[in-house]
Design an enzyme around this catalytic site. Structure first.
Site: not given
Length: 108
Positions: A106-107
């Site tokens: 997700f980062k």
């Protein structure tokens, strides 16, 4: 640009110091003391902009002259080189999929 720690127990730092330190010594996160507002014209045309153009406009507005615009554009184009599609989850509700980057996290 001035940044503070979310734990508020260490002095504020400038952009360069925050970049090189990564995290404040109190293990908080660095946040800008002021977040500039994007102009309405940006939102009016956001659906016509690429992912890279959106990222550049947001980053350039946030960090101002800390990184020259031409250099920032090169950095953004190199770092944001993967899709970030939106997927409809319910009528009129969409989610941005942020796991399509190089680490599949997700980062990205």
């Amino acid at each position: 640009m001035e940044l503070y720690s979310t734990k508020h127990s260490v002095p504020n730092v400038n952009f360069e110091e925050a970049v090189f330190k990564g995290l404040p010594s109190d293990n908080g996160l660095y946040m800008p003391t002021e977040i500039p507002q994007l102009p309405q014209s940006f939102f009016d045309k956001i659906d016509t902009l690429s992912f890279q153009e959106i990222a550049f406009t947001v980053a350039n507005t946030l960090i101002g002259d800390e990184i020259p615009s031409d250099d920032l554009k090169i950095l953004i184009d190199d770092a944001v080189n993967f899709p970030a599609p939106t997927v409809e989850i319910k009528n009129q509700y969409h989610v941005l999929e942020l796991f399509h980057g190089p680490s599949l996290a997700f980062k990205d």
